[in-house]
Design a protein around this motif. Structure first.
Motif, short mmCIF file in Angstrom:
data_model
loop_
_atom_site.label_atom_id
_atom_site.label_comp_id
_atom_site.label_asym_id
_atom_site.label_seq_id
_atom_site.Cartn_x
_atom_site.Cartn_y
_atom_site.Cartn_z
N HIS A 192 68.97 32.81 72.91
CA HIS A 192 68.64 32.22 71.43
C HIS A 192 69.92 32.04 71.04
O HIS A 192 70.67 33.26 70.72
CB HIS A 192 67.60 33.15 70.69
N HIS B 249 73.19 29.08 68.80
CA HIS B 249 73.31 27.62 68.48
C HIS B 249 74.93 27.25 68.61
O HIS B 249 75.45 27.40 67.65
CB HIS B 249 72.91 27.60 67.03
N HIS C 292 68.41 23.62 67.66
CA HIS C 292 67.36 23.33 66.85
C HIS C 292 66.56 21.77 67.14
O HIS C 292 67.23 21.08 67.49
CB HIS C 292 67.53 23.21 65.54
N GLU D 19 65.38 25.34 70.46
CA GLU D 19 64.28 26.02 69.72
C GLU D 19 63.62 25.13 68.87
O GLU D 19 63.84 24.32 67.88
CB GLU D 19 65.04 26.90 68.60
N HIS E 30 62.06 35.33 66.34
CA HIS E 30 62.52 36.00 65.35
C HIS E 30 61.13 36.37 64.41
O HIS E 30 61.20 36.04 63.15
CB HIS E 30 63.51 35.81 64.38
N ASP F 264 70.74 34.78 68.55
CA ASP F 264 70.65 33.84 67.41
C ASP F 264 71.94 33.36 66.78
O ASP F 264 71.98 33.20 65.49
CB ASP F 264 69.57 34.00 66.49
N HIS G 265 75.12 31.60 65.37
CA HIS G 265 75.44 30.56 64.75
C HIS G 265 76.87 30.36 64.42
O HIS G 265 77.39 29.31 64.56
CB HIS G 265 74.66 30.09 63.44
#
Ligand SMILES: [Fe+2]
Length: 245
Positions: free
Chosen positions: A23, A25, A60, A98, A153, A211, A213
């Protein structure tokens, strides 16, 4: 060994060799993660330095906000591999998405094959404001279409913090839980850290994800853990190995 599991460690020290992250971005310009190819480069280099062995990045798919299509995601992935050939090979960069579970998601399940982490494993999330009204219908449709549901999450949905029973219900209908690693450092607040600890202690966490970013998320890996028992977290880190194919 006992002292290792009792002392407060830094998150980065728990990353196992060859860790497979599921996971993040990192593809520039298509969501709220990396904005430029320089950002992508910085994040990939930082993750490599932290010991990540393989990265399945997950832009996303969020209608009206990050309205990516499968083709847009795959095209950007191919572009990033051209711009950063050596780096993307070093981290074995792969791509999935995601998906936001919203009103339109049922339609998407019916009309296209979703971009999966691997095999049938699909990463999904909910809005942080409220769950979709038809949540359990969507989960049923995903299962019926043959997907393994990986809920991103679960500890970050504030509306569930005082309703811990819901997590058991979600597990019962087949959701696998992906914990955000920074949650155990308190990065998202103490209530999220407490919920992360509860889910870990209750053996409900199946996988972990960074996750990541932006650079603050990289810095977050330098933080100490807020949770007492590291063992379930170490086990969840190891469980990500199933995505190493
Ligand atoms: Fe995410």
């Amino acid at each position: 060994m006992i002292s290792f599991f009792k002392s407060k460690a830094f998150l980065k020290d728990l990353i196992p060799t060859g860790f497979v992250d599921i996971h993040s971005h990192l593809l520039f310009g298509i969501d709220d993660g990396a904005k430029t190819s320089e950002d992508t480069k910085f994040l990939l280099e930082s993750m490599l330095a932290l010991g990540f062995g393989k990265i399945i990045t997950t832009p996303h798919t969020t209608p009206y906000i990050w309205d990516n299509t499968k083709d847009m995601i795959v095209d950007k992935y191919e572009e990033v591999k051209v711009v950063l050939p050596e780096l993307t090979q070093s981290v074995s960069l792969r791509v999935a998405s995601e998906y936001l579970m919203d009103d339109s998601f049922s339609q998407r399940i019916q009309s296209e094959r979703l971009l999966t982490l691997q095999g049938d494993y699909v990463l999904v999330e909910m809005s942080y404001i409220n769950p979709p009204i038809q949540l359990f219908d969507i989960l049923f449709e995903l299962k019926s279409a043959g997907y393994q549901i990986v809920l991103a999450h679960p500890e970050r949905y504030n509306f569930y913090h005082n309703n811990l029973e819901i997590y058991k219900k979600l597990k019962k209908v087949g959701c696998l839980f992906q914990l955000n690693l920074l949650s155990v450092t308190g990065y998202y607040g103490s209530k999220v850290a407490e919920t992360a600890e509860y889910l870990l202690k209750s053996a409900m966490i199946d996988f972990v994800g960074s996750d990541i970013h932006h650079s603050n998320h990289i810095k977050g890996f330098e933080s100490k853990l807020k949770i007492k028992d590291k063992l379930p977290l170490v086990e969840a880190f190891a469980a990500n190995k199933i995505f190493d194919i």
